[in-house]
Every structure is written in C-alpha cells, then in structure tokens.
Design a protein around this motif. Structure first.
Motif, PDB file in Angstrom:
ATOM      1  N   ASP A   1       0.826  -1.206   0.000  1.00  0.00           N
ATOM      2  CA  ASP A   1       0.000   0.000   0.000  1.00  0.00           C
ATOM      3  C   ASP A   1       0.862   1.258   0.000  1.00  0.00           C
ATOM      4  O   ASP A   1       0.558   2.254   0.671  1.00  0.00           O
ATOM      5  N   GLY A   2       1.977   1.207  -0.755  1.00  0.00           N
ATOM      6  CA  GLY A   2       2.849   2.361  -0.886  1.00  0.00           C
ATOM      7  C   GLY A   2       3.810   2.577   0.257  1.00  0.00           C
ATOM      8  O   GLY A   2       4.574   3.558   0.254  1.00  0.00           O
ATOM      9  N   ARG A   3       3.808   1.695   1.243  1.00  0.00           N
ATOM     10  CA  ARG A   3       4.696   1.839   2.396  1.00  0.00           C
ATOM     11  C   ARG A   3       5.774   0.766   2.384  1.00  0.00           C
ATOM     12  O   ARG A   3       5.494  -0.393   2.123  1.00  0.00           O
ATOM     13  N   ARG A   4       6.990   1.166   2.698  1.00  0.00           N
ATOM     14  CA  ARG A   4       8.107   0.227   2.698  1.00  0.00           C
ATOM     15  C   ARG A   4       7.970  -0.807   3.804  1.00  0.00           C
ATOM     16  O   ARG A   4       7.643  -0.479   4.930  1.00  0.00           O
ATOM     17  N   VAL A   5       8.247  -2.034   3.462  1.00  0.00           N
ATOM     18  CA  VAL A   5       8.388  -3.100   4.451  1.00  0.00           C
ATOM     19  C   VAL A   5       9.825  -3.606   4.431  1.00  0.00           C
ATOM     20  O   VAL A   5      10.465  -3.731   5.474  1.00  0.00           O
ATOM     21  N   VAL A   6      10.334  -3.922   3.245  1.00  0.00           N
ATOM     22  CA  VAL A   6      11.739  -4.285   3.076  1.00  0.00           C
ATOM     23  C   VAL A   6      12.500  -3.030   2.655  1.00  0.00           C
ATOM     24  O   VAL A   6      12.110  -2.339   1.711  1.00  0.00           O
ATOM     25  N   TRP A   7      13.592  -2.737   3.357  1.00  0.00           N
ATOM     26  CA  TRP A   7      14.323  -1.472   3.214  1.00  0.00           C
ATOM     27  C   TRP A   7      15.597  -1.663   2.397  1.00  0.00           C
ATOM     28  O   TRP A   7      16.262  -2.696   2.495  1.00  0.00           O
ATOM     29  N   VAL A   8      15.947  -0.627   1.605  1.00  0.00           N
ATOM     30  CA  VAL A   8      17.226  -0.614   0.899  1.00  0.00           C
ATOM     31  C   VAL A   8      17.803   0.791   0.989  1.00  0.00           C
ATOM     32  O   VAL A   8      17.071   1.786   1.000  1.00  0.00           O
ATOM     33  N   SER A   9      19.111   0.876   1.088  1.00  0.00           N
ATOM     34  CA  SER A   9      19.786   2.154   1.252  1.00  0.00           C
ATOM     35  C   SER A   9      19.701   3.007  -0.004  1.00  0.00           C
ATOM     36  O   SER A   9      19.779   2.504  -1.127  1.00  0.00           O
ATOM     37  N   ASP A  10      19.592   4.313   0.186  1.00  0.00           N
ATOM     38  CA  ASP A  10      19.670   5.250  -0.931  1.00  0.00           C
ATOM     39  C   ASP A  10      21.064   5.269  -1.546  1.00  0.00           C
ATOM     40  O   ASP A  10      21.239   5.737  -2.670  1.00  0.00           O
ATOM     41  N   GLU A  11      22.060   4.770  -0.808  1.00  0.00           N
ATOM     42  CA  GLU A  11      23.438   4.753  -1.285  1.00  0.00           C
ATOM     43  C   GLU A  11      23.853   3.377  -1.804  1.00  0.00           C
ATOM     44  O   GLU A  11      25.037   3.153  -2.056  1.00  0.00           O
ATOM     45  N   ALA A  12      22.898   2.482  -1.958  1.00  0.00           N
ATOM     46  CA  ALA A  12      23.230   1.127  -2.411  1.00  0.00           C
ATOM     47  C   ALA A  12      23.932   1.152  -3.761  1.00  0.00           C
ATOM     48  O   ALA A  12      23.575   1.926  -4.655  1.00  0.00           O
ATOM     49  N   VAL A  13      24.935   0.305  -3.910  1.00  0.00           N
ATOM     50  CA  VAL A  13      25.682   0.183  -5.169  1.00  0.00           C
ATOM     51  C   VAL A  13      24.915  -0.756  -6.086  1.00  0.00           C
ATOM     52  O   VAL A  13      24.714  -1.934  -5.763  1.00  0.00           O
ATOM     53  N   LEU A  14      24.506  -0.231  -7.249  1.00  0.00           N
ATOM     54  CA  LEU A  14      23.655  -1.001  -8.155  1.00  0.00           C
ATOM     55  C   LEU A  14      24.303  -1.212  -9.524  1.00  0.00           C
ATOM     56  O   LEU A  14      23.615  -1.303 -10.535  1.00  0.00           O
ATOM     57  N   ASP A  15      25.638  -1.308  -9.530  1.00  0.00           N
ATOM     58  CA  ASP A  15      26.319  -1.551 -10.799  1.00  0.00           C
ATOM     59  C   ASP A  15      26.934  -2.945 -10.879  1.00  0.00           C
ATOM     60  O   ASP A  15      27.663  -3.261 -11.820  1.00  0.00           O
ATOM     61  N   GLY A  16      26.646  -3.786  -9.884  1.00  0.00           N
ATOM     62  CA  GLY A  16      27.147  -5.152  -9.908  1.00  0.00           C
ATOM     63  C   GLY A  16      28.545  -5.324  -9.375  1.00  0.00           C
ATOM     64  O   GLY A  16      29.065  -6.441  -9.364  1.00  0.00           O
TER      65      GLY A  16
END
Length: 288
Positions: free
Chosen positions: A35-50
């Motif tokens: 319903d638009g609310r986070r349950v599983v959290w991920v960092s805004d600084e997460a590295v997403l280039d593999g």
C-alpha cells in the motif's frame, strides 16, 4: 538509491497492494512495499552496478555467514550474494525464481572455501493468507556431491522502520544469545530493544514480531529450516564507516534474519535438498 545510473536491470512486479523489485545480481530482492509503504528497506546509497553487494533488501548468505565459523573467511557472507543468478521457471504463487550452482562461482574470490558442490534455487512469492498478501522467500540447497558437508546460510532481511530506537522485537523473550558486540552470552529479558550497536545471534527461530514503541504489531516473520535469529543494526558510529549507507540511514532499518550458523549450521547430506525460508506477514505497514 545511488544517483549514479545503475547498470543492473531491475525486475519489477506490482499487484493490487504490493510492489516488488529485484535483481539477478545476488538474486537480490531490494524492495517490498505494501500500500505504498516500505516493508523491506534498501539504502539510498546502495551500489547497483554489480561491483559490490547491495546494501539492504534481502541478501542471501551462503555457504558461510559473516566471516564463517572461525570468522576468517572472505568475502563476508559467502560467494553467492554477488553472483549473477539465472532466472528460472516459476511455480504457483512465485513471482520470480533463480538458480545457481557451484560451477557458476568457481572462479569467484573465496570459492576455494566452498565446502562442496551445490545447486541452489531461490524463489520470491506472494501468497494470500486470510485475505492478507504475504511475502514468502525460499532458498533450496542441494548437495550435488558424493560427500556430506555442513554449511551456513541466512536470509539477511532488512526491515523498514520509522526509528530503530523506537521499535521492539517480540518472540525472543527468554532465548539465549551471543552478543557479538561484547562477546558475551546472555539471555533475553523481555522484548528486544536497541540503544546502541546491536549484533545478536539468538538460539531461537521464531515466529518473531516487529512492533513499535506502543506495542502495535507491524510485521510477523515466520522462519523455516534454520534454528537461529540474528538482530542487527550498526548504529551511528559504525554506520559512518559504511560507504553504501547514509550517515542517518541506520535509524531507518533493523535486520531480523533467518540464520543457520556455527553449531546450528545446515547439514547437507550427499544428494539431499534442504530449505531455508521466511514468511513475512504485514500487520500494520511500518513506514512510508
């Protein structure tokens, strides 16, 4: 997440209530919103280039947890969380499924520490329970070799909260635990609350409920196939040392993990398959 354009291609799934995002890198679920609310959290600084593990979501740890039984293995949490998993056919309520085997990681750093050959299948499913959409994670591990061996495994779940200093973890009362911050063995007295760096290995597997400071239940976790629960948060002093975690982001999550480590590690007998799982049931969406 990082403002740098990611090179990883996300898988996105939306239902009436849920939104899921995952990557083949580590078969890594990074988002579950209800319903638009986070349950599983991920960092805004997460590295997403593999190039690195993803900070947040649900990292898969295998065949060792942290630094392994003697705390001397690298990379931390094993070789599969940075491997590229192969998407495979789904079954029933599964949204995604992936496969990986030991031949896929044989050239990876740390592969020399593999206890034996394996095949892994990991699935993310959305299942209905009494009218509530629940998230179910299942990691199936098969020993494809001729000899039995033991291995550690974990579903390292980051859960979103408004403020980690105001939450309680219920269901671990009276459980013995190793406090990895102090090195002491303790027994849990009442609900788990956090007032500083927290890294505890509880000798109990749940079910566990995440609640707010007023005792309102937010989320129930029902682990399967593993005998331990880890509760972790780095707190402010440790958070500043993590390049992929914003300085204040430590307040926004708590890890409540399904774990089999140390003396409670999995026994994988030759040719046999075992499963580690976690079912998450939202009771009150915790945070926007």
């Amino acid at each position: 997440m990082s403002e740098t354009a990611p090179t990883l291609v996300p898988h996105v799934h939306e239902s009436d209530r849920s939104r899921l995002v995952a990557y083949d890198h580590g078969a890594h679920l990074v988002e579950w919103t209800v319903d638009g609310r986070r349950v599983v959290w991920v960092s805004d600084e997460a590295v997403l280039d593999g190039s690195a593990p993803i900070r947040g979501g649900v990292p898969i740890c295998f065949p060792w947890f942290a630094g392994g039984p003697q705390d001397d293995l690298t990379p931390s949490h094993g070789v599969v969380r940075t491997a590229t998993w192969r998407p495979t056919e789904t079954d029933g309520a599964e949204v995604w499924a992936w496969e990986l085997d030991s031949s896929d990681v044989i050239e990876a750093p740390g592969a020399e520490h593999l206890p034996g050959p394996f095949r892994a299948r990991y699935a993310v499913a959305l299942e209905q329970e009494d009218g509530t959409e629940t998230l179910v994670l299942r990691l199936r591990l098969t020993n494809t070799g001729p000899d039995d061996y033991r291995a550690e495994a974990a579903l390292h779940t980051y859960l979103a909260v408004d403020d980690v200093r105001q939450v309680r973890v219920l269901g671990l009362e009276g459980a013995g635990y190793l406090d990895k911050v102090t090195g002491e063995h303790e027994v849990q007295d009442g609900p788990v609350t956090m007032e500083g760096e927290t890294d505890r290995v509880y000798e109990r597997s749940g079910p566990v409920t995440l609640a707010d400071a007023d005792g309102r239940a937010l989320l129930e976790l029902r682990p399967g196939g593993a005998a331990q629960t880890v509760v972790w948060n780095p707190w402010a002093d440790q958070a500043v040392r993590l390049a992929d975690l914003g300085d204040e982001e430590w307040t926004r999550f708590v890890c409540v993990e399904t774990v089999a480590r140390g003396e409670r590690a999995l026994t994988l007998r030759a040719g046999d398959t075992t499963e580690v799982s976690c079912r998450m049931v939202p009771l009150l969406s915790p945070t926007a």
